[in-house]
Design a protein around this motif. Structure first.
Motif, short mmCIF file in Angstrom:
data_model
loop_
_atom_site.label_atom_id
_atom_site.label_comp_id
_atom_site.label_asym_id
_atom_site.label_seq_id
_atom_site.Cartn_x
_atom_site.Cartn_y
_atom_site.Cartn_z
N TRP A 239 0.84 -1.20 0.00
CA TRP A 239 0.00 0.00 0.00
C TRP A 239 0.88 1.25 0.00
O TRP A 239 0.58 2.22 -0.71
CB TRP A 239 -0.91 0.00 1.23
N LEU A 240 1.94 1.25 0.79
CA LEU A 240 2.83 2.41 0.85
C LEU A 240 3.49 2.68 -0.50
O LEU A 240 3.65 3.83 -0.91
CB LEU A 240 3.91 2.19 1.92
N GLU A 241 3.86 1.62 -1.21
CA GLU A 241 4.55 1.78 -2.49
C GLU A 241 3.61 2.23 -3.61
O GLU A 241 4.04 2.91 -4.55
CB GLU A 241 5.22 0.47 -2.89
N ASN A 242 2.34 1.88 -3.53
CA ASN A 242 1.43 2.11 -4.66
C ASN A 242 0.36 3.16 -4.41
O ASN A 242 -0.18 3.71 -5.38
CB ASN A 242 0.75 0.79 -5.05
N VAL A 248 4.48 8.25 4.60
CA VAL A 248 5.01 6.99 5.14
C VAL A 248 4.08 6.43 6.23
O VAL A 248 4.40 5.42 6.86
CB VAL A 248 6.42 7.20 5.74
N ASN A 249 2.94 7.10 6.39
CA ASN A 249 1.96 6.68 7.39
C ASN A 249 0.71 6.14 6.69
O ASN A 249 -0.04 6.91 6.10
CB ASN A 249 1.60 7.85 8.30
N PRO A 250 0.46 4.84 6.74
CA PRO A 250 -0.69 4.26 6.04
C PRO A 250 -2.04 4.71 6.59
O PRO A 250 -3.04 4.67 5.88
CB PRO A 250 -0.51 2.75 6.23
N GLY A 251 -2.08 5.09 7.85
CA GLY A 251 -3.35 5.43 8.48
C GLY A 251 -3.91 4.24 9.24
O GLY A 251 -3.62 3.08 8.93
#
Length: 342
Positions: A239-242, A248-251
């Motif tokens: 998810w972080l890459e795309n 840098v925080n996905p949530g």
């Protein structure tokens, strides 16, 4: 003595009347035929369930000695009364097997009050803190050991790191796992607390009782911890890459989603062996110190309940685990960022 002699003669007549082919043993087909004579049709699995209650050597047949000792003090006088006893016990078994979560909760509350729903939770809380700390810390260390450049890790390396971390944590805290199970399944008032439970186990069953079920536990923790931790990091990094852009925080919602999915995958892979582990931990309590072997338990569950029997209790387990895992995962990520860890 006279009663036993007369009763043994009656049981011999009942045994002979059921042993239609005169081979000296009663098998599943003869149980089915006997119940059919009273208008009750049962499956082969149900017939084997009846047999297993009398069978002591695992042959799935009952010879005269097994029959005699099983019915030695049973009040049944003839084969008809025995068949009626089987009929009642089989129907009861079917009803209890279909017991749902709500009725299970009602039974617990009825037996020990509302606080029985938290029975064993004290030792569970004491167990979960060091277990989680050990697993997470060991996971990070194993990742460093298995990565060549200290950064890039593949799926296999993550799986191995997670599995080793799970084994490390479980080995350290396993006695508390046994205590938790005994407290949870014990009757109200049987143990006054964690220390009392530990003392009674040590006195009645020895040190080995604290490691009952350890082998299936390891067999379960390898796929569970490996899949759980590996899938979680893969999903989060994907998810972080795309989709994260420069963040840098996905949530929280993404973290909870990744954690829920990874844990479900781990549970599906490991639940059967965890079920075996719990049976082994509890068997000594039910059978007064005698522990059924892992292979025998697998045979019994498959014979009595089929393949689905290995996932009995999966629904309440998921209902229990997923919120805890979600909360734990979010807390872990927040603490990592708080301490500047990656």
């Amino acid at each position: 003595m006279r009663y036993l002699q007369d009763h043994e003669k009656k049981m011999r007549l009942a045994f002979n009347s059921l042993d239609k082919n005169n081979d000296g043993v009663i098998d599943a087909s003869e149980i089915i035929a006997a119940l059919k004579s009273l208008g009750m049709h049962i499956s082969e699995v149900q017939a084997k369930t009846i047999l297993s209650s009398m069978d002591t050597d695992g042959s799935m047949t009952v010879d005269w000695d097994e029959w005699k000792y099983y019915f030695l003090l049973h009040p049944a006088k003839n084969v008809t009364e025995i068949i009626h006893f089987w009929k009642r016990s089989t129907v009861h078994s079917l009803k209890s097997r279909k017991m749902r979560l709500i009725s299970g909760l009602e039974q617990l509350v009825k037996e020990g009050g509302i606080f029985s729903l938290w029975r064993g939770n004290g030792v569970n809380v004491l167990k979960i803190a060091p277990e989680t700390a050990l697993k997470v810390g060991a996971y990070e260390q194993y990742k460093k050991l298995l990565s060549f450049d200290g950064v890039h890790l593949g799926i296999i390396e993550r799986f191995i790191s997670g599995s080793l971390a799970g084994v490390t944590a479980q080995t350290c805290i396993y006695p508390m796992e046994v205590l938790k199970t005994r407290l949870a399944i014990g009757k109200t008032g049987e143990y006054s607390g964690i220390i009392d439970c530990g003392k009674k186990l040590l006195k009645q069953e020895g040190v080995r009782s604290f490691f009952k079920g350890y082998t299936p536990n390891l067999l379960g923790i390898v796929p569970y911890a490996g899949i759980d931790l590996a899938v979680y990091e893969i999903l989060k990094n994907y998810w972080l890459e795309n989709y994260s852009g420069n963040s840098v925080n996905p949530g929280i919602m993404i973290l909870v989603g990744c954690s829920t999915l990874s844990n479900t995958c781990g549970q599906l892979a490991s639940f059967p062996v965890n079920l075996i582990r719990t049976h082994m931990q509890a068997s000594a309590l039910v059978e007064k110190g005698k522990t059924t072997s892992m292979i025998r338990l697998i045979q019994e569950i498959y014979t009595k309940e089929g393949k689905l029997g290995f996932y009995r209790g999966f629904t309440p387990n998921i209902i229990k685990v997923l919120p805890a895992v979600g909360i734990g995962c979010v807390a872990y990520e927040k603490v990592k960022s708080l301490f500047g860890l990656t």
